[in-house]
Design a protein around this motif. Structure first.
Motif, PDB file in Angstrom:
ATOM      1  N   GLY A 520       0.781  -1.234   0.000  1.00 49.15           N
ATOM      2  CA  GLY A 520       0.000   0.000   0.000  1.00 49.15           C
ATOM      3  C   GLY A 520       0.806   1.273   0.000  1.00 49.15           C
ATOM      4  O   GLY A 520       0.247   2.365   0.176  1.00 49.15           O
ATOM      5  N   PHE A 521       2.100   1.223  -0.261  1.00 49.34           N
ATOM      6  CA  PHE A 521       2.911   2.434  -0.356  1.00 49.34           C
ATOM      7  C   PHE A 521       4.169   2.143  -1.162  1.00 49.34           C
ATOM      8  O   PHE A 521       4.581   0.985  -1.308  1.00 49.34           O
ATOM      9  CB  PHE A 521       3.279   2.984   1.024  1.00 49.34           C
ATOM     10  N   VAL A 522       4.761   3.194  -1.692  1.00 51.09           N
ATOM     11  CA  VAL A 522       6.081   3.143  -2.326  1.00 51.09           C
ATOM     12  C   VAL A 522       6.925   4.229  -1.679  1.00 51.09           C
ATOM     13  O   VAL A 522       6.408   5.259  -1.237  1.00 51.09           O
ATOM     14  CB  VAL A 522       6.003   3.361  -3.847  1.00 51.09           C
ATOM     15  N   SER A 523       8.235   4.001  -1.615  1.00 51.63           N
ATOM     16  CA  SER A 523       9.101   5.005  -1.000  1.00 51.63           C
ATOM     17  C   SER A 523      10.535   4.792  -1.447  1.00 51.63           C
ATOM     18  O   SER A 523      10.924   3.688  -1.843  1.00 51.63           O
ATOM     19  CB  SER A 523       9.034   4.920   0.529  1.00 51.63           C
ATOM     20  N   SER A 524      11.315   5.851  -1.349  1.00 54.89           N
ATOM     21  CA  SER A 524      12.764   5.743  -1.564  1.00 54.89           C
ATOM     22  C   SER A 524      13.463   6.825  -0.759  1.00 54.89           C
ATOM     23  O   SER A 524      12.908   7.895  -0.503  1.00 54.89           O
ATOM     24  CB  SER A 524      13.126   5.862  -3.049  1.00 54.89           C
ATOM     25  N   ALA A 525      14.679   6.505  -0.341  1.00 55.61           N
ATOM     26  CA  ALA A 525      15.498   7.444   0.433  1.00 55.61           C
ATOM     27  C   ALA A 525      16.968   7.237   0.090  1.00 55.61           C
ATOM     28  O   ALA A 525      17.828   7.271   0.962  1.00 55.61           O
ATOM     29  CB  ALA A 525      15.251   7.259   1.929  1.00 55.61           C
ATOM     30  N   ASN A 526      17.243   6.985  -1.201  1.00 56.31           N
ATOM     31  CA  ASN A 526      18.600   6.819  -1.725  1.00 56.31           C
ATOM     32  C   ASN A 526      19.260   5.522  -1.283  1.00 56.31           C
ATOM     33  O   ASN A 526      20.456   5.331  -1.490  1.00 56.31           O
ATOM     34  CB  ASN A 526      19.502   8.007  -1.339  1.00 56.31           C
ATOM     35  N   GLN A 527      18.496   4.622  -0.663  1.00 58.49           N
ATOM     36  CA  GLN A 527      19.033   3.338  -0.266  1.00 58.49           C
ATOM     37  C   GLN A 527      19.193   2.441  -1.488  1.00 58.49           C
ATOM     38  O   GLN A 527      18.928   2.852  -2.615  1.00 58.49           O
ATOM     39  CB  GLN A 527      18.116   2.684   0.775  1.00 58.49           C
ATOM     40  N   SER A 528      19.618   1.204  -1.268  1.00 58.25           N
ATOM     41  CA  SER A 528      19.708   0.260  -2.377  1.00 58.25           C
ATOM     42  C   SER A 528      18.353   0.183  -3.067  1.00 58.25           C
ATOM     43  O   SER A 528      17.329  -0.016  -2.413  1.00 58.25           O
ATOM     44  CB  SER A 528      20.105  -1.122  -1.872  1.00 58.25           C
ATOM     45  N   PRO A 529      18.294   0.352  -4.384  1.00 52.45           N
ATOM     46  CA  PRO A 529      16.991   0.386  -5.048  1.00 52.45           C
ATOM     47  C   PRO A 529      16.280  -0.967  -5.066  1.00 52.45           C
ATOM     48  O   PRO A 529      15.055  -0.999  -5.183  1.00 52.45           O
ATOM     49  CB  PRO A 529      17.329   0.853  -6.469  1.00 52.45           C
ATOM     50  N   THR A 530      17.022  -2.048  -4.946  1.00 53.82           N
ATOM     51  CA  THR A 530      16.416  -3.378  -5.043  1.00 53.82           C
ATOM     52  C   THR A 530      17.060  -4.316  -4.033  1.00 53.82           C
ATOM     53  O   THR A 530      18.073  -4.008  -3.417  1.00 53.82           O
ATOM     54  CB  THR A 530      16.613  -3.988  -6.441  1.00 53.82           C
ATOM     55  N   ASP A 531      16.465  -5.507  -3.904  1.00 48.44           N
ATOM     56  CA  ASP A 531      17.152  -6.567  -3.170  1.00 48.44           C
ATOM     57  C   ASP A 531      18.138  -7.244  -4.119  1.00 48.44           C
ATOM     58  O   ASP A 531      18.337  -6.800  -5.261  1.00 48.44           O
ATOM     59  CB  ASP A 531      16.152  -7.548  -2.555  1.00 48.44           C
ATOM     60  N   THR A 532      18.743  -8.323  -3.670  1.00 46.25           N
ATOM     61  CA  THR A 532      19.819  -8.946  -4.454  1.00 46.25           C
ATOM     62  C   THR A 532      19.311  -9.766  -5.639  1.00 46.25           C
ATOM     63  O   THR A 532      20.124 -10.315  -6.397  1.00 46.25           O
ATOM     64  CB  THR A 532      20.672  -9.843  -3.545  1.00 46.25           C
ATOM     65  N   THR A 533      17.998  -9.846  -5.836  1.00 48.31           N
ATOM     66  CA  THR A 533      17.472 -10.620  -6.966  1.00 48.31           C
ATOM     67  C   THR A 533      17.458  -9.833  -8.272  1.00 48.31           C
ATOM     68  O   THR A 533      17.259 -10.428  -9.333  1.00 48.31           O
ATOM     69  CB  THR A 533      16.046 -11.118  -6.664  1.00 48.31           C
ATOM     70  N   TYR A 534      17.631  -8.525  -8.207  1.00 46.00           N
ATOM     71  CA  TYR A 534      17.635  -7.742  -9.444  1.00 46.00           C
ATOM     72  C   TYR A 534      18.781  -8.224 -10.327  1.00 46.00           C
ATOM     73  O   TYR A 534      19.922  -8.363  -9.855  1.00 46.00           O
ATOM     74  CB  TYR A 534      17.790  -6.262  -9.124  1.00 46.00           C
ATOM     75  N   PRO A 535      18.532  -8.499 -11.599  1.00 48.68           N
ATOM     76  CA  PRO A 535      19.535  -9.203 -12.405  1.00 48.68           C
ATOM     77  C   PRO A 535      20.725  -8.372 -12.864  1.00 48.68           C
ATOM     78  O   PRO A 535      21.688  -8.944 -13.397  1.00 48.68           O
ATOM     79  CB  PRO A 535      18.718  -9.687 -13.613  1.00 48.68           C
ATOM     80  N   TYR A 536      20.685  -7.045 -12.681  1.00 52.99           N
ATOM     81  CA  TYR A 536      21.771  -6.215 -13.176  1.00 52.99           C
ATOM     82  C   TYR A 536      22.558  -5.590 -12.020  1.00 52.99           C
ATOM     83  O   TYR A 536      22.020  -5.356 -10.943  1.00 52.99           O
ATOM     84  CB  TYR A 536      21.233  -5.094 -14.067  1.00 52.99           C
ATOM     85  N   TYR A 537      23.828  -5.335 -12.287  1.00 52.65           N
ATOM     86  CA  TYR A 537      24.676  -4.671 -11.308  1.00 52.65           C
ATOM     87  C   TYR A 537      24.524  -3.156 -11.441  1.00 52.65           C
ATOM     88  O   TYR A 537      24.705  -2.600 -12.525  1.00 52.65           O
ATOM     89  CB  TYR A 537      26.138  -5.061 -11.521  1.00 52.65           C
ATOM     90  N   LEU A 538      24.186  -2.485 -10.335  1.00 54.50           N
ATOM     91  CA  LEU A 538      24.033  -1.033 -10.337  1.00 54.50           C
ATOM     92  C   LEU A 538      25.139  -0.347  -9.554  1.00 54.50           C
ATOM     93  O   LEU A 538      25.645   0.692  -9.982  1.00 54.50           O
ATOM     94  CB  LEU A 538      22.671  -0.644  -9.748  1.00 54.50           C
ATOM     95  N   ASP A 539      25.489  -0.874  -8.412  1.00 55.24           N
ATOM     96  CA  ASP A 539      26.561  -0.319  -7.590  1.00 55.24           C
ATOM     97  C   ASP A 539      26.731  -1.217  -6.380  1.00 55.24           C
ATOM     98  O   ASP A 539      25.869  -2.060  -6.084  1.00 55.24           O
ATOM     99  CB  ASP A 539      26.240   1.114  -7.150  1.00 55.24           C
ATOM    100  N   TRP A 540      27.799  -1.020  -5.665  1.00 54.08           N
ATOM    101  CA  TRP A 540      28.041  -1.818  -4.461  1.00 54.08           C
ATOM    102  C   TRP A 540      27.699  -1.049  -3.197  1.00 54.08           C
ATOM    103  O   TRP A 540      27.618  -1.637  -2.122  1.00 54.08           O
ATOM    104  CB  TRP A 540      29.509  -2.250  -4.410  1.00 54.08           C
ATOM    105  N   ARG A 541      27.488   0.261  -3.297  1.00 54.29           N
ATOM    106  CA  ARG A 541      27.249   1.066  -2.102  1.00 54.29           C
ATOM    107  C   ARG A 541      26.253   2.171  -2.413  1.00 54.29           C
ATOM    108  O   ARG A 541      26.471   2.967  -3.327  1.00 54.29           O
ATOM    109  CB  ARG A 541      28.555   1.667  -1.611  1.00 54.29           C
ATOM    110  N   PHE A 542      25.172   2.188  -1.651  1.00 57.44           N
ATOM    111  CA  PHE A 542      24.177   3.252  -1.765  1.00 57.44           C
ATOM    112  C   PHE A 542      24.111   3.995  -0.434  1.00 57.44           C
ATOM    113  O   PHE A 542      24.926   3.775   0.467  1.00 57.44           O
ATOM    114  CB  PHE A 542      22.824   2.658  -2.156  1.00 57.44           C
ATOM    115  N   ALA A 543      23.170   4.890  -0.304  1.00 59.65           N
ATOM    116  CA  ALA A 543      23.075   5.686   0.919  1.00 59.65           C
ATOM    117  C   ALA A 543      22.811   4.793   2.128  1.00 59.65           C
ATOM    118  O   ALA A 543      22.184   3.730   2.026  1.00 59.65           O
ATOM    119  CB  ALA A 543      21.972   6.728   0.785  1.00 59.65           C
ATOM    120  N   HIS A 544      23.283   5.240   3.277  1.00 55.74           N
ATOM    121  CA  HIS A 544      23.040   4.551   4.537  1.00 55.74           C
ATOM    122  C   HIS A 544      21.535   4.314   4.708  1.00 55.74           C
ATOM    123  O   HIS A 544      20.729   5.220   4.489  1.00 55.74           O
ATOM    124  CB  HIS A 544      23.587   5.405   5.678  1.00 55.74           C
TER     125      HIS A 544
END
Length: 816
Positions: A520-544
């Motif tokens: 019932g909601f969506v949100s983001s705060a610069n954290q990792s955009p996905t869990d580890t199942t996302y098939p592409y590599y985006l980065d190794w470190r996102f916001a705390h």
């Protein structure tokens, strides 16, 4: 002698006229600056005029009506798109012309033309990373795009219509104090504004710091202390989301994954990503709202400046009626809403800047080695025209990766030793469609329109949160994301290897996204955009992840949400880090009698873990955490030598679960083996000592977080201190939802409650509409912003809609 006796007053007067009416180095003509008729005193006004105006202008086809409300927000009603963007440029320039031009001088590496040689190194850096050259390429390509070109040309014509009206008397005060005049505006300058934002949001790299860690400690230590995913995370796309696409083939990890740094690479400098540059956004569905329809909130976190980075306005013409904030110097609304939809952004933060060690063939730098061949480099000569008449030249070399940012050219070095690193950076991608993304968002009516608009967006990659009065909520990552092998760009790369090149782009329709999740909601705060199942590599470190964890906890528990519920969440000061690590820290302190009996220990023990403005415990904890990180890591990973610290997340895991880890011993004290408890107590004592030296004995007045943090909102020119605000008393912190630190924080807070008929929206930013320090609308919103308040936004349905909040009318009419 008698002649001199009678005429010396005249000679003195002429000398004074000469002295005071010409500039001397960086000193402007003081006679003009201090003139009561045309100098800086002209800007000491109460605010915008309340008189209606009619202004004749060349460049518009039909009359445009502009209403100003009680917060000096313009509501523009035009009869066609060209006139709408002309009026937008004209209106923003009236309030923010100097700011607009300042940002373009920064992005194009031309500040030294205004302030002299002191800015030359900064200019050279900005030219070398390529923003000006890329902006020029984009501007040229846009000439072939009828829609985008018309929009940008109309906007530029509006800005220039205002510039043409200016006399010295009317110039913004910064032009007078810095002694220069505005240039004509062009589409190129609007592109530079976007390039500056790209640099702010995705300029920076951890590559060098982590490569140094790898070179000193090896791959096992990097894997242990710098993992690819945090131990505690709450990703933007909910865990377990199924990816409804078939991934394209992903590049294979090559045998060699890095180019280790040369021993003489001390000149390498690239700022690390700035963790304080972030944002929050979220939307709750009708199942969680009191109205049965979605409510959306956004607060982008940027450096707090005056003039404010954003400008509020409403834009209306046939086919569009939109309200929100614009980026001065660019057309459209960047964050906002219309009758049917609302949207907001946070920085995605993928790894989109990589460095490649280049092997040049010889000291001419004309060819470089790549994929078993010698390939031609491109040479560019950059010219810097410094204030005062000096001209400086700089030679840049480009490979297919991009510019060689730092280049140690030694004509005696004939060995094939790599003298520099080339930078591949998404900011220098010359896709020309970013403007169209906002053009179509401004006119969107539903989810499909939103997704189509995001397809035009290039950089910096953003999480666009969305809601509609059709009931949809969504979150989607928009922008070009490099297709990489896992870990590519975590370290410095080898420019001779084709396998180290970017291997293409992730299909935009396969960027992380979610629509109407079951929670019932969506949100983001610069954290990792996905869990580890996302098939592409985006980065190794996102916001705390602390902000994201708190936001998602509160949204999960929220029912019957109202706009005020979301406003309260934007101002949430609960400290998740304190909850996570403080019990273990306090246990170590309590074992020392001298600490346990101290007033500082008592303040932290009684603290409710909220970073409120009056919280003494919060002030101690925030300072202590910085000292604790330094006490643990500075001996092995010295920041002065450009090493990277492990993250807060990894540090907390060590403190809570691996207390015997060898990293707690200080290697600089070989005769002593420190324990975790030793480090905790030592860092606390250092914190207390420094705070006592700076603030005196502990007291609720001087040790309160708001006083210690000392939020300040300064003018873009640091030397113009009197044009800024210091001592803004508020709570918050970089790891809490109300992410207000000393110089950074929510640059615009917005909450939009959608409705089938007409939305109700609220917003505020820490500044004011005017760029004139003498105007009452220069910083009139700061105090309300510091208290966490929001203004009700006046979103007019039509030009003739009556409102008690409207203060004056301005009619822009075409000349005959």
């Amino acid at each position: 002698m008698r002649f001199i006796k009678h005429f010396w007053p005249l000679f003195a007067a002429l000398a004074l006229l000469y002295v005071f009416n010409r500039s001397w180095g960086m000193v402007p003509p003081l006679g003009k600056v201090f003139s009561p008729f045309e100098g800086f005193l002209q800007h000491a006004v109460a605010g915008h005029s309340r008189q209606d105006e009619e202004i004749l202008l060349k460049g518009i086809a039909e009359e445009v009506t502009v209403y100003y409300d009680d917060n000096a927000v313009p509501h523009i009603f035009a009869q066609n798109d060209a006139d709408l963007y002309f009026a937008q440029g004209y209106v923003i320039a009236r309030d923010r012309l100097w700011q607009m031009e300042f940002y373009t001088l920064v992005a194009s590496g031309r500040l030294s033309e205004v302030v002299g040689g002191a800015a030359l190194a900064y200019d050279r850096f900005n030219r070398r990373i390529g923003m000006a050259r890329s902006a020029a390429t984009i501007a040229e390509k846009l000439k072939a795009d009828t829609l985008a070109n018309r929009m940008l040309e109309a906007y530029a014509a509006g800005v220039n219509a205002y510039i043409e009206q200016l006399t010295y008397r009317d110039l913004p005060v910064e032009y007078k104090l810095l002694n220069y005049s505005p240039e004509r505006w062009t589409p190129y300058k609007s592109i530079l504004m976007l390039m500056n934002m790209r640099n702010t949001l995705n300029g920076g790299s951890y590559d060098y710091g982590l490569t140094k860690v790898l070179a000193r400690y090896g791959a096992d230590v990097v894997a242990n202390l710098f993992p690819d995913y945090p131990a505690l995370e709450s990703p933007a796309i909910p865990e377990g989301t199924e990816w409804e696409f078939s991934p394209v083939p992903r590049p294979v990890v090559p045998e060699r994954v890095t180019a280790l740094p040369d021993s003489d690479l001390l000149s390498f400098y690239m700022p690390a990503p700035r963790p304080e540059i972030g944002s929050n956004n979220w939307a709750v569905s009708g199942t969680k709202s009191a109205t049965g329809l979605p409510i959306l909130a956004n607060d982008p976190h940027l450096q707090l400046t005056l003039p404010s980075i954003w400008y509020q306005m409403q834009l209306a013409a046939p086919g569009v009626n939109v309200y929100g904030v614009a980026l001065p110097g660019t057309p459209n609304i960047i964050i906002g809403f219309n009758k049917d939809i609302a949207w907001g952004v946070t920085n995605l933060g993928p790894d989109v800047m990589d460095f490649y060690r280049i092997q040049f063939r010889d000291s001419t730098f004309r060819e470089y080695r790549h994929d078993g061949q010698w390939k031609p480099a491109t040479r560019h000569i950059e010219t810097f025209s410094l204030k005062g008449g000096w001209t400086v030249y700089d030679t840049l070399y480009y490979t297919h990766h991009g510019p060689v940012v730092y280049h140690k050219a030694d004509p005696t070095n004939t060995d094939r030793v790599p003298p520099g690193y080339a930078m591949r950076w998404v900011t220098n991608e010359t896709d020309d469609s970013d403007m169209l993304a906002f053009y179509y968002l401004n006119r969107g009516t539903d989810y499909d329109d939103y997704r189509e608009a995001l397809g035009y967006f290039t950089a910096p990659a953003q999480n666009f949160v969305f809601s509609s009065n059709g009931g949809d909520i969504a979150l989607a990552a928009a922008g070009k994301l490099p297709l990489k092998w896992k870990g590519q760009g975590k370290y410095l790369l080898d420019g001779t290897l084709a396998s180290h090149d970017w291997q293409g782009w992730i299909p935009k329709e396969q960027n992380p996204a979610v629509r109407n999740p079951s929670r019932g909601f969506v949100s983001s705060a610069n954290q990792s955009p996905t869990d580890t199942t996302y098939p592409y590599y985006l980065d190794w470190r996102f916001a705390h992840p602390a902000r994201a964890i708190r936001i998602n906890e509160r949204l999960e528990a929220m029912t019957d949400a109202t706009a005020d519920s979301l406003r309260a969440l934007q101002n949430d000061n609960y400290n998740v880090d304190a909850r996570r690590v403080l019990p273990r820290l306090m246990k170590a302190l309590a074992a020392a009698d001298s600490i346990r009996r101290s007033a500082e220990f008592d303040a932290v023990e009684r603290w409710n873990r909220r970073n409120d403005a009056d919280a003494v415990g919060a002030a101690i904890f925030e300072s202590w955490l910085d000292n604790l990180m330094a006490a643990i890591w500075e001996d092995e990973f010295p920041r002065d030598d450009d090493f990277l610290f492990p993250s807060l997340d990894r540090t907390f895991e060590l403190i809570n679960n691996e207390p015997d880890a060898p990293w707690f011993d200080n290697v600089n004290t070989p005769d002593t083996v420190e324990t975790l408890d030793d480090i905790i107590r030592e860092s606390f004592n250092i914190t207390v000592k420094h705070m006592r030296e700076r603030l005196g004995d502990i007291s609720a007045r001087t040790w309160a977080l708001g006083k210690v943090k000392g939020t300040r909102i300064m003018h873009l020119v640091p030397n113009f201190r009197s044009f800024g605000r210091i001592g803004v008393n508020n709570g918050g912190g970089s790891s809490v939802v109300n992410a207000t630190s000393r110089t950074n924080g929510p640059s615009w807070r917005m909450v939009v409650q959608l409705d089938k008929e007409w939305p109700v929206a609220y917003g505020l930013y820490p500044g004011g509409q005017s760029g004139n320090p003498g105007s009452r609308y220069y910083d009139n919103m700061i105090d309300r912003w510091a208290q966490g308040e929001l203004d009700t936004l006046l979103f007019m349905k039509r030009a003739d809609e009556p409102s008690d909040r409207l203060q004056r009318r301005m009619a822009l009419k075409p000349t005959k």
